[in-house]
Design an enzyme around this catalytic site. Structure first.
Site, PDB file in Angstrom:
ATOM      1  N   CYS A 161       0.838  -1.204   0.000  1.00  0.00           N
ATOM      2  CA  CYS A 161       0.000   0.000   0.000  1.00  0.00           C
ATOM      3  C   CYS A 161       0.873   1.255   0.000  1.00  0.00           C
ATOM      4  O   CYS A 161       0.647   2.199  -0.761  1.00  0.00           O
ATOM      5  CB  CYS A 161      -0.918   0.010   1.222  1.00  0.00           C
ATOM      6  SG  CYS A 161      -2.064  -1.375   1.321  1.00  0.00           S
ATOM      7  N   CYS A 216     -19.384  42.756  12.332  1.00  0.00           N
ATOM      8  CA  CYS A 216     -20.266  42.702  11.166  1.00  0.00           C
ATOM      9  C   CYS A 216     -19.892  41.528  10.280  1.00  0.00           C
ATOM     10  O   CYS A 216     -18.933  40.804  10.547  1.00  0.00           O
ATOM     11  CB  CYS A 216     -20.184  44.011  10.368  1.00  0.00           C
ATOM     12  SG  CYS A 216     -18.539  44.308   9.685  1.00  0.00           S
ATOM     13  N   CYS A 274     -16.331  41.246   9.000  1.00  0.00           N
ATOM     14  CA  CYS A 274     -15.348  40.644   9.921  1.00  0.00           C
ATOM     15  C   CYS A 274     -15.286  39.135   9.727  1.00  0.00           C
ATOM     16  O   CYS A 274     -14.205  38.545   9.596  1.00  0.00           O
ATOM     17  CB  CYS A 274     -15.713  40.983  11.359  1.00  0.00           C
ATOM     18  SG  CYS A 274     -15.702  42.730  11.768  1.00  0.00           S
ATOM     19  N   ASP A 328      23.847   3.796  24.986  1.00  0.00           N
ATOM     20  CA  ASP A 328      23.832   4.925  25.906  1.00  0.00           C
ATOM     21  C   ASP A 328      24.646   4.505  27.134  1.00  0.00           C
ATOM     22  O   ASP A 328      24.792   3.309  27.399  1.00  0.00           O
ATOM     23  CB  ASP A 328      22.396   5.252  26.307  1.00  0.00           C
ATOM     24  CG  ASP A 328      22.322   6.290  27.411  1.00  0.00           C
ATOM     25  OD1 ASP A 328      22.921   7.358  27.247  1.00  0.00           O
ATOM     26  OD2 ASP A 328      21.673   6.005  28.430  1.00  0.00           O
ATOM     27  N   ASP A 336      17.897   3.817  27.622  1.00  0.00           N
ATOM     28  CA  ASP A 336      16.875   3.649  28.665  1.00  0.00           C
ATOM     29  C   ASP A 336      16.165   4.943  29.020  1.00  0.00           C
ATOM     30  O   ASP A 336      15.193   4.933  29.765  1.00  0.00           O
ATOM     31  CB  ASP A 336      17.528   3.096  29.943  1.00  0.00           C
ATOM     32  CG  ASP A 336      18.366   4.157  30.661  1.00  0.00           C
ATOM     33  OD1 ASP A 336      19.089   4.894  29.970  1.00  0.00           O
ATOM     34  OD2 ASP A 336      18.286   4.246  31.896  1.00  0.00           O
ATOM     35  N   ASP A 391      16.968   9.258  24.872  1.00  0.00           N
ATOM     36  CA  ASP A 391      17.390   8.266  23.882  1.00  0.00           C
ATOM     37  C   ASP A 391      16.301   7.976  22.856  1.00  0.00           C
ATOM     38  O   ASP A 391      16.566   7.312  21.850  1.00  0.00           O
ATOM     39  CB  ASP A 391      17.770   6.945  24.578  1.00  0.00           C
ATOM     40  CG  ASP A 391      18.916   7.112  25.563  1.00  0.00           C
ATOM     41  OD1 ASP A 391      19.864   7.847  25.238  1.00  0.00           O
ATOM     42  OD2 ASP A 391      18.862   6.521  26.655  1.00  0.00           O
TER      43      ASP A 391
END
Length: 794
Positions: free
Chosen positions: A19, A83, A86, A495, A689, A693
């Site tokens: 798709c 009005c 506006c 990390d 963690d 990250d």
């Protein structure tokens, strides 16, 4: 004004990678349009020249392809209209705003209804547009809750799956009658009974496949919906034919394949449900990021303190923040002193001391001390908003992996249909001229044996068994595509804080005696410094009794001093020692050694005499080094990516054996570092963690979250390691390798039956019921092979 535009569009109706490919292909046919469509996030990123192609043209192209673009509708209360002129002016401005599809303004009710693309423009932007022409507006009704909408869709899919399964079970039992002679009540074999059940599944529950197939064929391609519709319709249609023959000649035994169509639809629905469940986490992760922000701010305006919503804070506002509260927005400290826990955004394990002119980040936690700050970034300009934007951008990028079954089916379906048509023509014109029934039977046999039961089972069955085995070991894969991608990983980025380390400071070295330690811990007990708790805990483990402290004082930038048992205690840095003329030259080398190892070291003096050094650091996890060694054994290179300083990062990397270190990286820069590694033709996995990250976890081909970390990191990742055991990371890669190998074996068996059976069916040597049996056997072989994964050793 620039004519180059880059927009993100959320798309509904996609069911598979095919798709996304169709939408992407049709969009790229437009003049000066470059589009990328991500089936996982259901979003398209489109770059175009708005003088050549409008956003309306792009939306219309997507709709003509058979899909739709997500829009949102809100109501705004308008102030200042007098009005009709506006209301007309406001309406024109809104309609001309990029991203707005429709807008109406009612002067009588002073209400505007606006339909817009939420990926391009926000309600606040619409309000600003109105304010810029001299009026005012506010949100009357919130836009639809995406998380709630996803939950409703998921619940609907589950209900359809359950209903389909319940109806299909009686039909499934009839298959066992044919295969194994299973005794069943006579009504189960009755064609009328089977017809009613199969019809409900085929045209009630399974109607979505017909609509999907129609849209696919209308756009000039074929996907799994076409395959499912053809295969199930062939089995269902031939069963109708056999039922009619039975009605005319009650003495014959009809060859029915109602169970084939019903069971196939149920299996496909099961796969769609699992996919939808995985996709729903994206919205939840972003919602959790947004929820981190403080809801209110204590702002000083007109010499008075007032609580206002964070959304109403403007640049330049003076804000008070008390201990234990979140920093509401990004800003600069104007008065006061405190320590701020920035771990949720920066990954730093230790709170950072803040004084006047220091920068503070919104959504971080003020640990101690009241401060006054000036707002410098608000709304979409804050660090938290930047991280959210990074996550969304990474999610919208095109993933290199494609679902193998969808790729194969794009060729398989046209080939099978072509063979079936040719078979019918040859039979009716050459083999048995003018004889419809033999031609129909041969054609149906080709379609039935090509029915994608085994193809549909090949991948999800292996993935279900593989992920189940992984879960028993504490490894959670978010979806099958992540198993498929993980086996390609050649670089893992870690990390530091909370991933390779425990994320909590501990005393690592102490050069004094226990008496000195007792005095130090007694003094630190009254300190609010982030390292004090580690020192007190260290003394407690040594079973030392804390003493009463008098004259305790924190000396900003230097350390602390206190009087305990008539002894003056000093704990701090070199400046503190020099201030009190305490000689520490003889331990400078020792102190340097601690600092080179990434530790925070403090001098201790008792009654004017040097008494020792105490060092504190975030310690490495016990199994980190072993995990790195196992990854190296798999020929995977390792990288540390951290916001910490380079000295500390390299010290940790040396302990565990990390190959390369990238230090001092801001949260919003982590995803860019991952991109740079990917540009070197690396397949990158990111292990982290923290919230900071999240962008990198999504940007990496494979994101691996430590289960002890934040929920946002876990939901942004593709794989979650429960309990923080790093040894599960190499095991996760092994699961991926074994599972992909098993899937390939399954696909071989699935197509093996078709390759052997289709020619036999085409020449009339394979009756439809035999073709159905062969198809069932192919499914059994696939399931049996997938079950072998339960015995894999990690």
């Amino acid at each position: 004004m620039s004519t180059h535009k880059k927009d993100t569009l959320a798309i509904t109706g996609m069911t598979c990678a095919a798709c996304a490919n169709r939408i992407e292909k049709n969009l790229n046919k437009l003049d000066q349009v470059t589009a990328t469509v991500n089936p996982s996030t259901e979003k398209a990123t489109v770059e175009y020249n708005n003088q050549q192609t409008s956003l309306a043209d792009i939306t219309q192209t997507i709709q003509k392809t058979g899909y739709d673009v997500v829009t949102d509708t809100i109501e705004l209360d308008i102030f200042g209209m007098t009005c009709a002129a506006c209301s007309t002016r406001i309406e024109k401005v809104l309609k001309r705003t990029h991203g707005v599809e429709q807008a109406t303004v009612n002067l009588t009710t002073e209400l505007s209804t606006v339909t817009f693309n939420p990926e391009i423009i926000s309600p606040n932007d619409l309000i600003k547009k109105i304010q810029n022409i001299g009026y005012d507006a506010q949100l009357k009704a919130s836009s639809k809750d995406k998380t709630s909408q996803k939950a409703k869709e998921l619940h609907h899919k589950l209900i359809k799956l359950i209903v389909s399964a319940v109806i299909s079970i009686p039909l499934l039992l009839t298959m066992f009658v044919h295969l194994f002679g299973l005794p069943l009540p006579h009504i189960f074999m009755n064609p009328y009974f089977q017809f009613v059940l199969a019809t409900i599944v085929q045209f009630g529950i399974g109607w979505q496949f017909y609509t999907g197939a129609y849209k696919s064929l209308r756009s000039g391609s074929a996907n799994m919906d076409v395959l499912v519709a053809l295969g199930t319709t062939a089995a269902y249609g031939y069963s109708i034919y056999e039922s009619i023959k039975w009605m005319v000649q009650p003495n014959i035994t009809p060859h029915l394949y109602f169970e084939t169509s019903a069971i196939l639809i149920t299996l496909i629905l099961f796969g769609k449900y699992l996919e939808a469940r995985a996709k729903s986490h994206t919205t939840q992760a972003l919602s959790k990021l947004l929820s981190l922000q403080s809801k209110e701010a204590r702002v000083i305006r007109n010499d008075a303190v007032q609580m206002i919503p964070v959304s109403e804070v403007v640049v330049g506002d003076i804000i008070e923040v008390k201990p234990g509260e979140k920093i509401p927005v990004d800003g600069i400290v104007t008065k006061g002193q405190t320590a701020v826990d920035e771990s949720m955004l920066t990954g730093e394990s230790l709170p950072i001391e803040k004084t006047a002119n220091n920068k503070v980040i919104g959504a971080t936690l003020n640990k101690n001390g009241a401060i006054t700050m000036e707002a410098t970034q608000v709304g979409e300009d804050t660090a938290l908003a930047s991280i959210i934007e990074s996550v969304e951008a990474a999610q919208g990028s095109k993933a290199p992996i494609q679902r193998l079954a969808d790729v194969i089916s794009s060729y398989f379906v046209p080939i099978v249909v072509g063979i079936a048509i040719i078979t019918f023509l040859i039979w009716i014109t050459v083999v048995n001229t003018g004889q419809f029934e033999p031609a129909l039977i041969a054609t149906i046999s080709v379609l039935v044996i090509a029915c994608p039961c085994a193809l549909g089972l090949a991948t999800p069955t292996s993935i279900m068994v593989g992920t189940g085995k992984a879960a028993q070991s504490g490894i959670l894969f978010k979806g099958g595509e992540h198993i498929e991608q993980a086996h390609k990983v050649d670089t893992i980025v870690f990390d530091k804080t909370g991933t390779l380390t425990n994320g909590k400071p501990e005393v690592t070295d102490f050069t004094g005696n226990l008496s000195t330690l007792q005095l130090v811990a007694s003094a630190e007990y009254y300190s609010e410094h982030p390292l004090a708790e580690a020192i007190v805990n260290y003394a407690t483990r040594k079973e030392l009794t804390l003493l009463e402290s008098t004259n305790f004082e924190t000396i900003p930038g230097l350390g602390i001093q206190a009087t305990i048992s008539d002894k003056e205690i000093l704990i701090g840095n070199l400046k503190l020692m020099n201030k009190h003329e305490i000689s520490i030259n003889h331990v400078q080398r020792e102190l340097s050694s601690f600092e080179n190892d990434g530790k925070t070291a403090m001098y201790i003096a008792v009654s004017g005499e040097f008494a020792g050094i105490i060092a504190v650091a975030d310690t490495v996890k016990t199994n980190a080094k072993q995990a790195i060694e196992q990854l190296h054994a798999l020929n995977i290179s390792t990288v540390m990516l951290t916001g910490d300083n380079e000295l500390t990062a390299k010290a940790i990397a040396k302990q565990v054996g990390i190959d390369h270190v990238i230090a001092g990286v801001l949260p919003e820069q982590k995803a860019n570092e991952i991109k740079q590694l990917q540009q070197q033709n690396r397949s990158v996995a990111m292990v982290g963690d923290g919230i900071n990250d999240a962008p990198a976890l999504v940007q990496a081909q494979t994101g691996i979250a430590i289960g002890t970390g934040t929920e946002v990191a876990i939901e942004a990742a593709d794989i979650t390691i429960l309990g923080g055991d790093l040894l599960l990371i190499p095991k996760a890669l092994k699961v991926s390798q074994y599972t992909i190998r098993n899937i390939r074996q399954n696909l071989f068996w699935a197509f093996g039956y078709n390759v052997a059976g289709i020619p036999i069916a085409a020449i009339g040597l394979l009756a439809p019921w035999v073709a159905g049996t062969a198809m069932a056997l192919s499914s059994v072989s696939v399931v049996t092979n997938a079950l072998r994964l339960k015995r894999m050793k990690l």
